[in-house]
Design an enzyme around this catalytic site. Sequence first.
Site, PDB file in Angstrom:
ATOM      1  N   ARG A  89      48.726  -5.594  22.156  1.00  0.00           N
ATOM      2  CA  ARG A  89      49.976  -6.341  21.544  1.00  0.00           C
ATOM      3  C   ARG A  89      49.910  -7.938  22.363  1.00  0.00           C
ATOM      4  O   ARG A  89      49.012  -7.708  23.700  1.00  0.00           O
ATOM      5  CB  ARG A  89      51.707  -6.479  21.974  1.00  0.00           C
ATOM      6  CG  ARG A  89      52.461  -7.936  21.293  1.00  0.00           C
ATOM      7  CD  ARG A  89      53.869  -7.701  21.537  1.00  0.00           C
ATOM      8  NE  ARG A  89      54.315  -9.017  21.541  1.00  0.00           N
ATOM      9  CZ  ARG A  89      55.004  -9.235  22.792  1.00  0.00           C
ATOM     10  NH1 ARG A  89      55.932  -7.956  23.321  1.00  0.00           N
ATOM     11  NH2 ARG A  89      55.769  -9.965  22.775  1.00  0.00           N
ATOM     12  N   GLU A 133      58.290  -2.688  17.088  1.00  0.00           N
ATOM     13  CA  GLU A 133      56.852  -2.634  17.166  1.00  0.00           C
ATOM     14  C   GLU A 133      55.790  -2.449  17.643  1.00  0.00           C
ATOM     15  O   GLU A 133      54.540  -2.736  16.937  1.00  0.00           O
ATOM     16  CB  GLU A 133      56.721  -4.043  18.598  1.00  0.00           C
ATOM     17  CG  GLU A 133      57.513  -5.885  18.479  1.00  0.00           C
ATOM     18  CD  GLU A 133      57.799  -6.219  19.591  1.00  0.00           C
ATOM     19  OE1 GLU A 133      59.123  -5.694  20.409  1.00  0.00           O
ATOM     20  OE2 GLU A 133      58.053  -6.881  19.889  1.00  0.00           O
ATOM     21  N   ARG A 169      63.900 -19.074  30.692  1.00  0.00           N
ATOM     22  CA  ARG A 169      63.292 -19.716  30.515  1.00  0.00           C
ATOM     23  C   ARG A 169      63.929 -20.903  30.389  1.00  0.00           C
ATOM     24  O   ARG A 169      64.949 -20.305  29.636  1.00  0.00           O
ATOM     25  CB  ARG A 169      61.968 -19.911  29.758  1.00  0.00           C
ATOM     26  CG  ARG A 169      61.208 -18.962  29.934  1.00  0.00           C
ATOM     27  CD  ARG A 169      60.263 -18.038  28.993  1.00  0.00           C
ATOM     28  NE  ARG A 169      59.686 -16.916  29.532  1.00  0.00           N
ATOM     29  CZ  ARG A 169      59.630 -15.790  28.671  1.00  0.00           C
ATOM     30  NH1 ARG A 169      59.954 -15.892  27.030  1.00  0.00           N
ATOM     31  NH2 ARG A 169      59.379 -14.616  28.100  1.00  0.00           N
ATOM     32  N   HIS A 182      56.760 -13.567  19.898  1.00  0.00           N
ATOM     33  CA  HIS A 182      57.564 -12.533  18.993  1.00  0.00           C
ATOM     34  C   HIS A 182      57.280 -11.614  17.726  1.00  0.00           C
ATOM     35  O   HIS A 182      58.059 -11.556  17.220  1.00  0.00           O
ATOM     36  CB  HIS A 182      59.402 -12.781  19.126  1.00  0.00           C
ATOM     37  CG  HIS A 182      59.884 -12.496  20.787  1.00  0.00           C
ATOM     38  ND1 HIS A 182      60.336 -13.616  20.894  1.00  0.00           N
ATOM     39  CD2 HIS A 182      59.703 -12.045  21.565  1.00  0.00           C
ATOM     40  CE1 HIS A 182      61.422 -13.408  22.358  1.00  0.00           C
ATOM     41  NE2 HIS A 182      60.058 -12.112  23.015  1.00  0.00           N
ATOM     42  N   ASN A 232      51.486  -3.304  25.181  1.00  0.00           N
ATOM     43  CA  ASN A 232      52.406  -3.449  24.842  1.00  0.00           C
ATOM     44  C   ASN A 232      52.638  -4.376  26.435  1.00  0.00           C
ATOM     45  O   ASN A 232      53.869  -4.192  26.828  1.00  0.00           O
ATOM     46  CB  ASN A 232      53.431  -3.419  24.792  1.00  0.00           C
ATOM     47  CG  ASN A 232      54.276  -4.263  23.884  1.00  0.00           C
ATOM     48  OD1 ASN A 232      54.624  -5.996  24.113  1.00  0.00           O
ATOM     49  ND2 ASN A 232      55.545  -4.249  22.750  1.00  0.00           N
TER      50      ASN A 232
END
Length: 398
Positions: A91, A384, A235, A179, A10
């Site tokens: 991922r 995840e 961001r 996500h 990931n």
Amino acid sequence: MPTLPVLVLNSGSSSIKFSVYEASDGERTKLFEGAVDGIGTDQGKFWIKDAAGTKLIDETPAVPNRDAAFKLVTDAVSKSPFPYPVAIGHRMVAGGPKLLQHQRITPEALDEMERRVAFAPLHSPIAIYIMRQAERLFPGVPNFVCFDSAFHSTIPEAAARFAIPESYVEQGVRRYGAHGISYESIVYQLGRELPSRLIVCHLGNGASITAIRDGRSVDTSMGLTPTGGIISGTRTGDIDPGVMLYILRDIAAEYPTTNAAADQLETIVAKKSGLLGVSRRSNDMRDIREHLSRGCPHCGMAVAEFTYVIRKFIGAYHAVLGGLDMLVFTGGIGENDTQTRIDICAGLQHLGIQLDPARNNVRGSATISAEGSPVEIRVIPPAEDLLIVNHVVRLLES
Ligand code: AMP
């Protein structure tokens, strides 16, 4: 079904996380997990721990680039005590308009992902690099990819399209969100307790919010790239396109070619803005809270902007869902920063969101709403890697 060791890789924009699971009939056991952080620095972090939480490796090596980072991982996991994987799960943020479902990685799929790197330019190149390297280093082992964008493929057209000329829509420019595997894992963990109208706030270094109806994403805050939506660690989140043009004109003289100016603009809006840009200190909420406790006004403004925009999105998604049954917080900030949860819920009582301050004083899974709150409020850590293992096993069996 025999016991299947599955390696999960990931990668983020400056980290590679990994875990090794053992999957058998209905059982998933995490054997090891680890990460390389700080890629591109001379003070990276490399750690691996076993299922009991014992650190097998805990180092601070120089990690100048992704090759060095991935070599650390593969040198470690390709020998004992790590079982040789029967499958590898990756991922990826978004595969573009043609790759919408989790799937086995083929040369054609890799080429298609490569054609779409502009849709997640900070995340996709390293993920594709790792997929190619994993195929080389573990020959014959099937590789599978799970896209964050898959969970958001159910968003209705009106919410997924941008109001831009059709030619860009045809190129695949649209809301893919991010996500998605985290959101899918929240739905999975809720199981039979899944309510009809759910809002999940994934608040980590990257932060987003999703409106979920009957287990399906109906809108999400991030857009074509993870730079959109709510404010993240570095961001901007959504801003007036006019701000982008203003910055572009401001830097035009210093960066005379279009590509150089676009790269610099990307650095400004995706790496130097958000909590870091406003706080002038850090993208890390723990640092921001510490400086705030010593009176830093910029850190106060960073937290105020962050929580304000989240409240605004919760209000918007309340309208999208026609009400709300449950609000879930997840991600590093969502799970651990009790004050952020208080700040977000303050002023949302009229939407039925009533936090219990005493119950809120927890880290990790809990119900934190007040007795009788019309909206149940929960904290649920994402799972995840477990979700990726589930998809890998499903795809292997099919
Ligand atoms: P993630 O990207 O999900 O790993 O989350 C990273 C973010 O979670 C960073 O902003 C961290 O500062 C924040 N975080 C992690 N632990 C805590 C904590 N105990 N209190 C406040 N923020 C935290």
